[in-house]
Design an enzyme around this catalytic site. Structure first.
Site, short mmCIF file in Angstrom:
data_model
loop_
_atom_site.label_atom_id
_atom_site.label_comp_id
_atom_site.label_asym_id
_atom_site.label_seq_id
_atom_site.Cartn_x
_atom_site.Cartn_y
_atom_site.Cartn_z
N GLU A 78 0.95 -1.25 0.20
CA GLU A 78 -0.04 -0.04 0.02
C GLU A 78 1.02 1.20 0.06
OE1 GLU A 78 -3.25 -0.46 2.65
OE2 GLU A 78 -3.41 2.06 2.74
N LYS A 107 -7.51 -1.83 11.11
CA LYS A 107 -6.76 -2.40 9.78
C LYS A 107 -5.70 -1.19 9.69
CE LYS A 107 -6.15 -1.84 5.16
NZ LYS A 107 -5.40 -1.09 4.46
N ASP A 131 3.88 -15.25 10.78
CA ASP A 131 2.63 -15.62 10.11
C ASP A 131 1.65 -14.34 10.39
OD1 ASP A 131 -0.27 -16.75 9.81
OD2 ASP A 131 0.46 -18.70 10.63
N HIS A 182 -2.06 10.02 0.34
CA HIS A 182 -2.22 8.83 0.02
C HIS A 182 -2.14 8.85 -1.55
CE1 HIS A 182 -3.59 4.55 -0.08
NE2 HIS A 182 -4.20 4.99 -1.21
C1 MEV Z 1 -5.68 2.88 5.04
O1 MEV Z 1 -5.08 1.65 4.79
C2 MEV Z 1 -5.78 2.67 6.53
C3 MEV Z 1 -6.82 3.70 7.12
O2 MEV Z 1 -8.07 3.62 6.65
C4 MEV Z 1 -6.85 3.66 8.61
C5 MEV Z 1 -7.88 4.58 9.35
O3 MEV Z 1 -8.70 5.00 8.92
O4 MEV Z 1 -7.77 4.69 10.46
C6 MEV Z 1 -6.33 5.14 6.70
#
Ligand code: MEV
Length: 443
Positions: free
Chosen positions: A86, A284, A300, A397
């Site tokens: 990513e 995530k 793992d 991003h």
């Molecule tokens: C993107 O891979 C992860 C985020 O969505 C985490 C979050 O929203 O805290 C930016």
């Protein structure tokens, strides 16, 4: 004539596998054959080791191996290897590491290292009778795997305990042996599973052979024996704190003042404790960092993720793994996460880059690696939430993603440099980049 099913695929040589695959499934067999062949490691010995990891390997799948420098964790500086695809993750981790570098760094402490395994079995006798004979069963199980535990015991680990759990109210005649283990610097999956299968055999033998068992009690059915990836006692706590005034610059850039930013950050984290939809995305973000370390060190990541998400739901609702406190003039951000990691065994010494990662990290113990992974998870979460409550994440991003879009659209080096200048001050989007390139090419 295409043949889309096959038996004995695993027995073919790699070249034969690729030929069959290309012939029967590829839109362009020659390109597929050449493509798969081109990703082989130039050193045949290394490739043989990599092929040995799984069955039916026909090529290698490459991901970037990146470094996030400037991580101060427990007062030691690390350049952390990260494997992730990513675009913005490594940039975000590096920025967060730099932020905390001069603010005391990130601290982490291992709270426990206990791992668990289960033998699930059916027994139709009286529950009280099973409880009464359990000490004898336990002794038999332990005696039966002395050969398997000898080495681990020398390293300070082994079997810690075996409990008998009665689930007969939920499922007729169903019991469980729940064993706990200390596996020192290894993740320990093979060690634990071998012992559990031995427990299963010993349990069977106890009931068939033991003189204290009557004939009506002899039937036992071992359903399965396997480790549990839920290891809430294999836990690490990471935290970082700083005066709220530390946010002055970032806040000013976002048209805010530091206390406002800190409060909004804390609110965002509380929202992730309240709402599972937000908590999932929030966590995530934490695993963007943790998984990248786990992958880079040959551990793992499925086990780590499965456990972390189960832990996040331990009170019955899925919640944020991190929390944020504002007290007086101070901002404190922390994360408690289960992490079953190893720095010996498994792929850690076999995968050339996993070995390299551990070397770059100073060949850490499993506990030190737990601290590093948790610190990177905390940093990643910090970077994401800080962006979300200020500029939003798309700005950073998409800036990172610009390279992917340019590559996708076949931009030349010259076009890419012009695009970098243009999109330094304009919002990046796929259609915007395409329009920019078309205009460049037309002029
Ligand atoms: C993107 O891979 C992860 C985020 O969505 C985490 C979050 O929203 O805290 C930016």
């Amino acid at each position: 004539m295409k043949s889309t099913t096959i038996s004995g695929f695993s027995k073919l040589t790699k070249t034969q596998k690729i030929a069959w695959l290309a012939e029967n499934f590829a839109s362009d067999p020659a390109a597929t054959t050449a493509g798969l062949a081109s990703w082989q490691h130039p050193d045949a010995g290394v490739q043989r080791v990599i092929d040995g990891f799984t069955e039916n390997a026909v090529s290698n799948f490459v991901l970037p191996y990146s470094i996030a420098p400037n991580f101060r964790i427990n007062d030691r500086i690390y350049a952390v290897p990260l494997v992730i695809e990513e675009s913005s993750v490594v940039a975000a981790a590096s920025a967060a590491a730099k932020f905390w570098l001069d603010r005391g760094g990130i601290h982490a402490r291992v709270l426990g290292t206990v791992k668990l395994g289960q033998v699930h079995f059916i027994w139709k006798g009286e529950p009280s009778r099973l409880k009464a004979i359990f000490p004898a069963i336990r002794e038999r199980l332990l005696a039966n795997c002395a050969d398997l535990t000898a080495n681990m015991q020398k390293r300070g680990g082994g079997i810690l305990d075996i409990e008998l759990l009665d689930f007969t109210e939920l499922e007729p005649f169903y019991y469980q042996l729940r064993a706990s283990f200390e596996t020192c610097d290894s993740m320990g999956a093979n060690f634990i599973n071998s012992i559990l299968e031995r427990f299963g055999d010993a349990l069977n033998r106890f009931f068939t052979e033991s003189k204290e068992i009557s004939d009506t009690e002899r039937d036992v059915e071992v359903v399965m024996a396997i480790l549990s990836n839920y290891t809430p006692q294999c836990l690490v706590h990471a935290w970082a704190e700083t005066p709220i005034a530390s946010f002055d610059d970032v806040a000013r850039q976002a048209g805010m003042v530091a206390p406002e930013l800190a409060e909004r950050f804390a609110l965002a984290v509380r929202i992730a404790r309240i709402d599972p939809y937000r908590a999932t995305t929030h966590n995530k973000g934490i695993y963007n960092g943790i998984d990248a370390v786990v992958m880079a060190t040959g551990n793992d990541f499925r086990a780590v993720e499965a456990c972390g998400h189960a832990f996040a739901a331990r009170d019955g609702q899925y919640r944020s793994l991190s929390s944020c406190t504002i007290y007086g003039e101070m901002f404190r951000f922390e994360l408690t996460v289960p992490l079953a990691l190893g720095t010996v065994g498994g792929l850690t010494a076999l995968h050339p880059l996993a070995k390299q990662s551990l070397d770059l990290l100073g060949n850490p113990s499993a506990q030190e690696l737990m601290c590093i992974a948790a610190a990177v998870g905390l940093a990643q979460n910090f970077a994401a939430v800080r962006s979300l409550v200020t500029t939003g994440i798309q700005h950073g991003h998409m800036k990172m993603h610009l390279t992917n879009i340019l590559n996708h659209l076949g931009a030349s080096e010259l076009e890419a440099s012009a695009a970098a200048v243009h999109f330094g001050i304009h919002a990046v989007s796929f259609s915007g980049v395409r329009a920019f390139l078309e205009a460049q090419r037309a002029s």
